[in-house]
Scaffold this active site. Sequence first.
Site, PDB file in Angstrom:
ATOM      1  N   ARG A 179      88.069 -42.628 -15.882  1.00  0.00           N
ATOM      2  CA  ARG A 179      88.230 -42.995 -14.470  1.00  0.00           C
ATOM      3  C   ARG A 179      89.615 -43.587 -14.222  1.00  0.00           C
ATOM      4  NH1 ARG A 179      83.347 -46.390 -12.128  1.00  0.00           N
ATOM      5  NH2 ARG A 179      84.385 -45.857 -10.163  1.00  0.00           N
ATOM      6  N   CYS A 236      87.494 -53.390 -11.111  1.00  0.00           N
ATOM      7  CA  CYS A 236      86.760 -52.227 -11.633  1.00  0.00           C
ATOM      8  C   CYS A 236      86.531 -51.294 -10.456  1.00  0.00           C
ATOM      9  CB  CYS A 236      85.466 -52.670 -12.305  1.00  0.00           C
ATOM     10  SG  CYS A 236      84.363 -53.614 -11.220  1.00  0.00           S
TER      11      CYS A 236
END
Length: 285
Positions: A179, A236
């Site tokens: 990611r 995050c």
Amino acid sequence: MKAPGLIEPDDLAKRLGDEDVVVFDCRFQLTDPEAGERAYREGHIPGAFYLHLERDLSSPKREHGGRHPLPDWQAFAARLAESGVRQDSDVIVYDAGEGMAARAWWLMRHIGLERVRLLNGGWQRWIREGRPVTAELPQPRPGHVEVRLRAGDTVDVNDVREAARQGKLVLVDARSRARYRGDVEPLDPKAGHIPGAVNHPWEEGLREDGTWRTPEEQRLRFADLASSGKPIVVYCGSGVTACSTLFAMELAGLSAKLYPGSWSDWVSYPDHPVATGDEPGAWQP
């Protein structure tokens, strides 16, 4: 030597039922928001109450602020109090390895509770060791929690924007390497990372068996950050699993701040730049 912030299953098992101990089950799956509570109702540590990520540990999503904005503090305090939490309670949180318990730990610490610990190894270790489980739901009990927000725990999008432009902070992306690089993005509309951010996946703070790495191991993981001399900010996808990295940093003796909105907040602004690949990248005006 036992690490601060953690409790071992043996120690918790001996204290189940103690008046000053409150246990919370935080299991949750982002892809199936009700799976955690279903699992809790099927079986949990005796006496444990349930905290739902989206109903208890977050407030409703808005245009900006990310997928899991911080909760309303008075409502959160009331939720803890109705489970018997007091200012001097020993609070234990656990999950099944999804990184949710650390979110609860961070929120509780942020409102001023000091005696909050994670169950080392979580639900999987509890089950693996054959410890008691029940489907019986605990009864509410009286408690009282005063909200005493700790200053300096968070930064907002403006702080992060300036950091990306000027390099005043060390930005840490706690998501997976895939990611971070932008190879995949299962949850948010854009893939990649905030320019200038370095990658420290939150899962690397744990061993394969789900227990936390030692403080020395955590210090080695974060040696590059400690040597920078700059304030550290962690993000995050939506400010949840970043709390696991903040917990690992506390084990390592490092202080850091949370960007609560995280990547999902960053990409809600169309003009914000995005970096991809293995390198941090830099702000391109």
